[in-house]
Scaffold this motif. Structure first.
Motif, PDB file in Angstrom:
ATOM      1  N   TYR A   7       2.207  -3.559 -15.341  1.00 36.38           N
ATOM      2  CA  TYR A   7       0.907  -4.108 -14.929  1.00 36.38           C
ATOM      3  C   TYR A   7      -0.240  -3.298 -15.527  1.00 36.38           C
ATOM      4  O   TYR A   7      -1.256  -3.845 -15.927  1.00 36.38           O
ATOM      5  CB  TYR A   7       0.763  -4.067 -13.403  1.00 36.38           C
ATOM      6  N   ARG A  12      -2.826  -6.130 -16.662  1.00 37.20           N
ATOM      7  CA  ARG A  12      -2.818  -7.131 -15.578  1.00 37.20           C
ATOM      8  C   ARG A  12      -3.493  -6.589 -14.327  1.00 37.20           C
ATOM      9  O   ARG A  12      -3.960  -7.343 -13.493  1.00 37.20           O
ATOM     10  CB  ARG A  12      -1.382  -7.562 -15.265  1.00 37.20           C
ATOM     11  N   ILE A  13      -3.479  -5.266 -14.170  1.00 44.03           N
ATOM     12  CA  ILE A  13      -4.305  -4.670 -13.110  1.00 44.03           C
ATOM     13  C   ILE A  13      -5.178  -3.587 -13.752  1.00 44.03           C
ATOM     14  O   ILE A  13      -4.781  -2.964 -14.737  1.00 44.03           O
ATOM     15  CB  ILE A  13      -3.474  -4.063 -11.950  1.00 44.03           C
ATOM     16  N   TRP A 144       2.622   3.027  -4.328  1.00 40.00           N
ATOM     17  CA  TRP A 144       1.979   1.705  -4.431  1.00 40.00           C
ATOM     18  C   TRP A 144       0.741   1.616  -3.530  1.00 40.00           C
ATOM     19  O   TRP A 144      -0.139   0.807  -3.761  1.00 40.00           O
ATOM     20  CB  TRP A 144       2.979   0.584  -4.149  1.00 40.00           C
ATOM     21  N   GLU A 145       0.672   2.496  -2.540  1.00 43.38           N
ATOM     22  CA  GLU A 145      -0.527   2.575  -1.699  1.00 43.38           C
ATOM     23  C   GLU A 145      -1.680   3.162  -2.523  1.00 43.38           C
ATOM     24  O   GLU A 145      -2.815   2.687  -2.459  1.00 43.38           O
ATOM     25  CB  GLU A 145      -0.235   3.462  -0.478  1.00 43.38           C
ATOM     26  N   ALA A 148      -2.823   0.498  -4.907  1.00 45.07           N
ATOM     27  CA  ALA A 148      -3.617  -0.514  -4.197  1.00 45.07           C
ATOM     28  C   ALA A 148      -5.002   0.041  -3.840  1.00 45.07           C
ATOM     29  O   ALA A 148      -6.003  -0.671  -3.889  1.00 45.07           O
ATOM     30  CB  ALA A 148      -2.875  -0.970  -2.937  1.00 45.07           C
ATOM     31  N   LEU A 151      -7.235  -0.047  -6.918  1.00 43.28           N
ATOM     32  CA  LEU A 151      -7.246  -1.348  -7.594  1.00 43.28           C
ATOM     33  C   LEU A 151      -8.654  -1.946  -7.662  1.00 43.28           C
ATOM     34  O   LEU A 151      -9.374  -1.964  -6.672  1.00 43.28           O
ATOM     35  CB  LEU A 151      -6.352  -2.271  -6.761  1.00 43.28           C
ATOM     36  N   TRP A 156     -10.018 -14.572  -7.070  1.00 47.12           N
ATOM     37  CA  TRP A 156      -9.562 -15.684  -7.898  1.00 47.12           C
ATOM     38  C   TRP A 156     -10.668 -16.731  -8.047  1.00 47.12           C
ATOM     39  O   TRP A 156     -11.595 -16.784  -7.234  1.00 47.12           O
ATOM     40  CB  TRP A 156      -8.322 -16.341  -7.262  1.00 47.12           C
TER      41      TRP A 156
ATOM     42  N   PHE B 182      -0.149  -3.274   0.683  1.00 45.07           N
ATOM     43  CA  PHE B 182      -0.380  -2.530  -0.565  1.00 45.07           C
ATOM     44  C   PHE B 182       0.188  -3.298  -1.756  1.00 45.07           C
ATOM     45  O   PHE B 182      -0.494  -3.530  -2.743  1.00 45.07           O
ATOM     46  CB  PHE B 182       0.230  -1.121  -0.491  1.00 45.07           C
ATOM     47  N   TRP B 183       1.463  -3.674  -1.628  1.00 36.50           N
ATOM     48  CA  TRP B 183       2.067  -4.448  -2.728  1.00 36.50           C
ATOM     49  C   TRP B 183       1.394  -5.810  -2.864  1.00 36.50           C
ATOM     50  O   TRP B 183       1.202  -6.311  -3.978  1.00 36.50           O
ATOM     51  CB  TRP B 183       3.580  -4.645  -2.490  1.00 36.50           C
ATOM     52  N   LYS B 185      -1.656  -6.652  -2.382  1.00 37.19           N
ATOM     53  CA  LYS B 185      -2.926  -6.527  -3.113  1.00 37.19           C
ATOM     54  C   LYS B 185      -2.665  -6.396  -4.615  1.00 37.19           C
ATOM     55  O   LYS B 185      -3.380  -6.968  -5.436  1.00 37.19           O
ATOM     56  CB  LYS B 185      -3.700  -5.298  -2.609  1.00 37.19           C
ATOM     57  N   ILE B 186      -1.626  -5.648  -4.947  1.00 35.52           N
ATOM     58  CA  ILE B 186      -1.287  -5.472  -6.362  1.00 35.52           C
ATOM     59  C   ILE B 186      -0.850  -6.812  -6.961  1.00 35.52           C
ATOM     60  O   ILE B 186      -1.279  -7.191  -8.044  1.00 35.52           O
ATOM     61  CB  ILE B 186      -0.192  -4.386  -6.523  1.00 35.52           C
ATOM     62  N   PHE B 187      -0.015  -7.548  -6.208  1.00 37.28           N
ATOM     63  CA  PHE B 187       0.418  -8.873  -6.696  1.00 37.28           C
ATOM     64  C   PHE B 187      -0.778  -9.805  -6.883  1.00 37.28           C
ATOM     65  O   PHE B 187      -0.846 -10.573  -7.841  1.00 37.28           O
ATOM     66  CB  PHE B 187       1.408  -9.521  -5.711  1.00 37.28           C
ATOM     67  N   TYR B 188      -1.705  -9.733  -5.939  1.00 42.43           N
ATOM     68  CA  TYR B 188      -2.895 -10.594  -6.023  1.00 42.43           C
ATOM     69  C   TYR B 188      -3.665 -10.290  -7.308  1.00 42.43           C
ATOM     70  O   TYR B 188      -3.998 -11.192  -8.076  1.00 42.43           O
ATOM     71  CB  TYR B 188      -3.789 -10.364  -4.800  1.00 42.43           C
ATOM     72  N   ALA B 189      -3.936  -9.006  -7.523  1.00 44.50           N
ATOM     73  CA  ALA B 189      -4.718  -8.615  -8.699  1.00 44.50           C
ATOM     74  C   ALA B 189      -3.986  -8.977  -9.987  1.00 44.50           C
ATOM     75  O   ALA B 189      -4.599  -9.408 -10.961  1.00 44.50           O
ATOM     76  CB  ALA B 189      -5.014  -7.118  -8.654  1.00 44.50           C
TER      77      ALA B 189
END
Lengths: 183, 239
Positions: A7, A12-13, A144-145, A148, A151, A156, B182-183, B185-189
């Motif tokens: 990602y 992608r992020i 992953w926290e 996030a 991020l 959308w 947390f995951w 939000k990452i999937f969304y982005a």
């Protein structure tokens, strides 16, 4: 781990590296380093560090060990978090607490549910209540926290939101989910 | 100290003798216990001193494996693998100590991990969360996410052909549901095409930890079955 890396490298992020102001270190879960190395011939230690450094100012990074493959277990692995041997688990964790103190880091990144619980709720509590000394330690986050937290989220488009709502409503109907109407 | 004779019965061993790398090849150097944080934490019941990896391996070689199986050692050991990674003789210490767990009677497995395993086999997750509660939780939290700056977000359940299928640690829906975000939000982005199974979504395999091979295998089988049923190419196992 591979997914987060993908990602980030493919764009992608996108991440804001200015949100974290604390010094950061990485704990290596046994499953990611030694067991991956022995079972799959690859370990994730370097990748974890790379992802963390994409989230923060790299100058805030503090290394915990000479080699991820020889990093110590948090003390709660292999199901020990769920076992009734709390005293032994915390005694085991002293090694990890000493390592964290030596880094001088405030934030520990744990890429595993189990390690995070041990460091946050087990060792972190001992530290807060003065039974262990983890130096500058303040908090623990999942890998992953952290991602996030850093991020940059673009909402959308209208079309995407509409399509998602339609898909969601179809799913609720299929599963028999009835949501309460809002006032 | 009074010396007493040790009776060695090497023929009837359950672990030792199965394969030389499960203990017998050990040359007692002590690299394993020297680098192990669990060394010294478990007193030897009815004996002197404390357990460590080297002594446990020696006990198995000598046919005293029941003493290891009955001790706390294989459970305080976190099977982290530092010993095995460093062992110059290639002893499979992780497999050996897990075999000790396997040989413990199921009603004597410490803590909730055996009960959780039984629960998982019956209900599809270690904590026995009913499917309906799980689905409503995901629906409610999807709505929360929309209000928190992720418009259009929902948790896709049983979505066929999704790119990624995600397992869930039951402690999260049970006690720390916000940690699932947390995951999400990452999937969304990333605009990921992902899904969660409505059944058998548990990602924590307590059969692995309790030494229950059949349950371990069954839980893995279910995760693969979910991916095949929903035609997902990748399983994400955030453990």
């Amino acid at each position: 781990m591979d997914l987060l890396e993908e990602y980030i490298t493919t764009g992608r992020i996108t991440l804001d590296t200015t949100r974290v102001h604390e010094t950061v270190t990485v704990h290596d879960p046994c499953n990611y380093v030694r067991k991956s190395q022995m079972a799959l011939g690859d370990h994730m230690g370097d990748k974890t560090r790379w992802i963390v450094k994409q989230c923060i100012n790299p100058e805030l990074y503090r290394e915990m060990c000479d080699d991820p493959l020889n990093n110590f277990c948090c003390g709660a692995g292999g199901g020990a978090w769920a076992m009734p041997y709390t005293e032994e688990r915390l005694a085991y964790g002293r090694v990890k607490a000493d390592q964290i103190r030596a880094t001088g880091a405030e934030l520990v990144i744990a890429p595993c549910h189990n390690c995070r619980d041990q460091i946050l709720k087990g060792l972190g509590k001992e530290h807060a209540e003065g039974r262990m000394d983890m130096g500058n330690y303040k908090e623990t986050m999942y890998l992953w926290e952290l991602v996030a937290h850093c991020l940059i989220v673009e909402p959308w488009s209208e079309e995407e939101i509409e399509a998602a709502h339609a898909a969601r409503d179809a799913q609720f109907e299929r599963l028999g989910i009835v949501m309460e109407e809002e006032e | 100290m009074e010396a007493h004779e040790i009776t060695i019965d090497r023929k009837r061993r359950k672990i030792g003798g199965l394969s030389p790398d499960l203990a017998d090849r050990c040359f007692t150097c002590g690299t394993c216990s020297g680098g192990c944080p669990a060394t010294g934490l478990v007193p030897i019941e009815g004996g002197e001193g404390t357990w460590d990896a080297r002594k446990a391996i020696r006990a198995i070689v000598f046919g005293m494996e029941q003493e290891v199986i009955d001790s706390k050692w294989p459970w305080v050991c976190t099977i982290c693998g530092r010993c095995e990674y460093a062992c110059p003789m290639g002893i499979k210490l992780m497999r050996t100590f897990r075999a000790c767990r396997t040989l413990r009677d199921r009603d004597k497995v410490p803590g909730p991990i055996h009960k959780g395993t039984v629960m998982n086999l019956e209900k599809g997750n270690n904590l026995g969360i009913p499917t309906e509660d799980f689905l409503y939780l995901l629906a409610d939290m999807g709505k929360e996410m929309e209000e928190e700056g992720f418009p259009g977000f929902y948790v896709p359940v049983d979505k066929e052909g999704a790119n990624i299928i995600v397992t869930i640690n039951s402690k999260e829906p049970f006690g720390e549901p916000d940690d699932m975000k947390f995951w999400w939000k990452i999937f969304y982005a990333a605009k990921e095409d992902w899904t969660v199974s409505s059944v058998n979504w548990e990602g924590v395999n307590w059969g692995l930890f309790s030494g229950d091979d059949e349950a371990w295998k069954e839980q893995c089988r279910r995760i693969i079955e979910n991916a095949r049923r929903l035609k997902c190419k990748t399983i994400l196992y955030p453990e």
